[in-house]
Design an enzyme around this catalytic site. Structure first.
Site, PDB file in Angstrom:
ATOM      1  CB  SER A 474      -0.811  -0.138   1.209  1.00 58.17           C
ATOM      2  OG  SER A 474      -1.893   1.119   1.054  1.00 58.17           O
ATOM      3  CG  ASP A 485       7.061   5.786 -11.568  1.00 63.09           C
ATOM      4  OD1 ASP A 485       7.661   4.826 -12.035  1.00 63.09           O
ATOM      5  OD2 ASP A 485       5.912   5.777 -11.024  1.00 63.09           O
ATOM      6  CE  LYS A 499      -4.763  -2.138   1.003  1.00 66.45           C
ATOM      7  NZ  LYS A 499      -4.605  -0.936   0.571  1.00 66.45           N
TER       8      LYS A 499
END
Length: 702
Positions: A474, A485, A499
């Site tokens: 999560s 990224d 998740k």
């Protein structure tokens, strides 16, 4: 229309969820005639699930069958209580549960409880009779250990036989442990008399019987209400694995785990022989500061201030805890029998109890270029208190302390971090980038909302490694994904949990007007209301975050993660957000990966970890175990030998030169208990192979 006020919790962004006016009127008019708590609760839950969930389910016969199977699995997971005839009796309702849920009926649930309680009493007789006689461990027989491969017994005799093998297997484990301990004592030159095999077997059965006496006593104290959450979650979990109903006590426990703080007295309790005993006093807590309550004391009665005391002898420990906990500033009076036999009334004013070990902690790894290490067990936040602790602020403070120690790089350890506050992820990513999007959050309808770091200040601009594993979930995955990224740091470890959904808690009491106060408190509903996406547009749902540098892990080859959960929401992608990757310092991932791969290949310890992972995979795929002692011991000996090899290799790993930060050392100087915990934390970090590899990766990039 009316709004159900929401509270921003660990799993989502602030939002307002509207429960339909039709439901409100239905409850208002229906309440007088059907004011039982369970009926009201199911109606409120049904309306919340159908109107506010990210992907509402159609309540029909297919839904009912799924809920039936899920409930049955949870009611008797190991298939040690119900008979096949009981299941057949209950299965008559398998297409009716959706109608019962809509109508607030608990007819099926009540029947299941009646059947289960009857079988529970019968099973109590089984274990007592079986454990009254010695086991024969030289007989060649096996037991199936995977519940999903078991079938419900066809008769009481068949069920009793399942209990015999089940108890024999547990006794076998104890006998093997006792023999191993005795052998180690002999090797160490112990003069203590050796026990015979019959004595060891008898001890194993006695300990097993004591354990089951306690277990069945606790189960016998449970009421139907205690099973209610499991029943209701058999409906909620069909929507997705993270949509859940929390009874009031369960929500209180969740808040404590999430925020690291509760309001109470700071004493750990245990139930033994019908008595509630104090096992530990939390340093700095109200009990610690008051000074009279000690480990070993027996709490006999509990009074709220000057009210009449309630006798808690023989009471379930969770109910006793409920009486002892309470709001900050209120007084509880404990009627205590001290260890020396004297009786005493101890007044304690409740206060906030803080669990320090649940918060961010840092170390400095010494060397020509010092490296900072931050351990973050959760993305915690305290939503009840504006000035309460949160992980974003705490990590910022840890970074500042590390900079004062001249840290040239930082390792952020998110291993086994199950997630938490989304806002704290945004704040934390912002500590390492100038500004920009961190995560995209999307409801079922409408465009994705981009959550951004708007602060151009960079708290730390040096090299960064983020450690993750299969239990990083999560919020941890959002953090790792954003750093990846942006190419801001190097993600190291094993693929994360997967998740990619966002949950919010809703207080069900706020749905109902004052006329329903008699049925309150109802508890909370945790709903999946959104999905989150990486700024690249991909979701981590089911797939997780794949590290830039993958390291061998004990659980590498096991089936694990969100993809293994029933009724998980699917993977998908959306459009990428606009962002600029980090270019100072600029990491050469390929170069770092090649260097790490060479170190791992040359490491006997990592090699053995990989071998252990493959053996664990093979072992989990074989679901039968021998009940013959000699066979079992041979299998355990092989496992122990491999474990010992790994342990010996780890002992020989050069330890990191690790130290606490100066402000922390000063703070801990007067607290022996906290100092001991921090020393253990430091010792573990010194010989952690994954931290060592993260240090090597950072040194390659410095």
């Amino acid at each position: 229309m009316f709004s159900l006020k929401t509270k921003l919790v660990a799993y989502g962004t602030a939002a307002s969820v509207v429960f339909g006016i039709a439901s409100y009127r239905l409850l208002e008019t229906d309440g007088a005639a059907r004011d039982q708590k369970n009926e009201v609760l199911t109606k409120v839950l049904m309306q919340g699930l159908s109107s506010a969930h990210y992907k509402p389910e159609r309540l029909d016969d297919e839904f009912s069958k799924k809920a039936f199977n899920l409930y049955l699995e949870r009611l008797d997971y190991n298939k040690k209580f119900l008979l096949q005839s009981d299941v057949d009796q209950l299965r008559a309702y398998q297409t009716q549960l959706d109608d019962e849920f809509k109508n607030g009926s608990f007819k099926f649930f009540d029947l299941s409880m009646s059947v289960f309680q009857k079988r529970l009493k019968e099973a109590e007789g089984y274990y007592k009779e079986i454990l009254d006689k010695p086991f024969e461990f030289e007989k060649e027989e096996t037991i199936e250990v995977k519940p999903e491969k078991l079938k419900f017994a066809s008769s009481p005799a068949a069920l009793k036989e399942e209990w015999r093998k089940y108890l024999k297997y547990q006794a076998l484990i104890r006998v093997a442990d006792a023999l191993d301990s005795q052998q180690k004592a002999d090797s160490a030159g112990s003069k203590e008399a050796k026990k015979t095999m019959p004595e060891i077997e008898a001890d194993a059965r006695k300990k097993l019987k004591d354990n089951y006496d306690d277990l069945f006593k606790r189960m016998g104290q449970l009421e139907n209400e205690d099973y209610r959450s499991s029943y209701l979650n058999s409906f909620a979990n069909i929507y997705d694995p993270h949509t859940e109903y929390y009874a009031p006590k369960e929500k209180e426990d969740f808040d404590y785990e999430f925020s690291g703080r509760l309001e109470g007295i700071g004493a750990l309790l245990q139930e033994k022989d019908g008595l509630i005993k104090v096992s530990e006093i939390t340093p700095g807590s109200p009990s610690y500061l008051q000074g009279e309550l000690k480990p070993g004391d027996v709490i006999l009665k509990v009074a709220q201030g000057n009210q009449q005391p309630v006798d808690i002898s023989g009471m379930r420990i969770d109910k006793a805890v409920t009486l002892i906990r309470g709001k900050k500033g209120t007084e509880v009076r404990l009627h205590v029998k001290k260890v020396d036999g004297t009786m005493k009334v101890i007044p304690i004013t409740r206060d906030v109890v803080v669990r320090e070990e649940g918060y961010a902690k840092s170390l400095i790894i010494k060397g020509a270029k010092p490296i900072g290490y931050i351990h973050l067990p959760a993305f915690y936040a305290d939503f009840k208190n504006a000035g309460g602790r949160n992980s974003g602020k705490d990590v910022a403070e840890e970074i500042q302390k590390l900079k004062q120690e001249n840290a040239q790089g930082i390792i952020l350890d998110l291993r086994n971090n199950g997630g938490g506050s989304l806002q704290d992820v945004v704040d934390m990513v912002g500590l390492f980038i100038k500004s920009g999007p961190v995560v995209q959050v999307k409801s079922a309808n409408g465009p994705a909302a981009v959550l951004e770091d708007r602060d151009p200040q960079v708290q730390f601009n040096g090299p960064l490694v983020v450690l993750v594993n299969e239990n990083s979930a999560s919020a941890s995955e959002i953090m790792a994904a954003a750093i990846q990224d942006y190419k801001r740091g190097v993600i190291v470890g094993s693929s994360t949990y997967g998740k990619g959904t966002v949950q919010q808690f809703f207080d069900l009491d706020q749905v109902l007007p004052a006329s329903f106060d008699a049925v309150k408190p109802l508890g909370h509903l945790k709903l999946t209301t959104q999905k989150y996406y990486r700024i690249s547009g991909k979701t981590v749902q089911l797939r997780g975050v794949t590290p830039d540098i993958v390291l061998p892990d004990t659980y590498t080859y096991l089936k694990y993660g969100e993809k293994e959960q029933e009724y998980a929401l699917p993977f998908d992608e959306i459009q990428s957000a606009k962002f600029n990757t980090w270019n100072s310092p600029n990491f050469s991932i390929d170069k770092l990966k090649a260097s790490s791969k060479a170190r791992v290949a040359a490491s006997p310890t990592f090699s053995l970890i990989n071998q252990s992972a493959m053996r664990l995979k093979d072992r989990t795929e074989v679901s039968t175990r021998s009940l013959k002692l000699s066979t079992y011991l041979a299998e355990e000996r092989r496992t122990q030998e491999e474990s010992k090899k790994l342990e010996n290799l780890r002992k020989n790993i050069p330890q990191l030169d690790v130290a606490g930060l100066r402000p922390d050392v000063t703070k801990l100087a007067g607290d022996t208990a906290a100092s001991a915990r921090f020393s253990a934390f430091t010792r573990n970090a010194k010989k952690d192979l994954y931290i060592q590899e993260a240090v090597s990766i950072l040194k390659d990039g410095l």
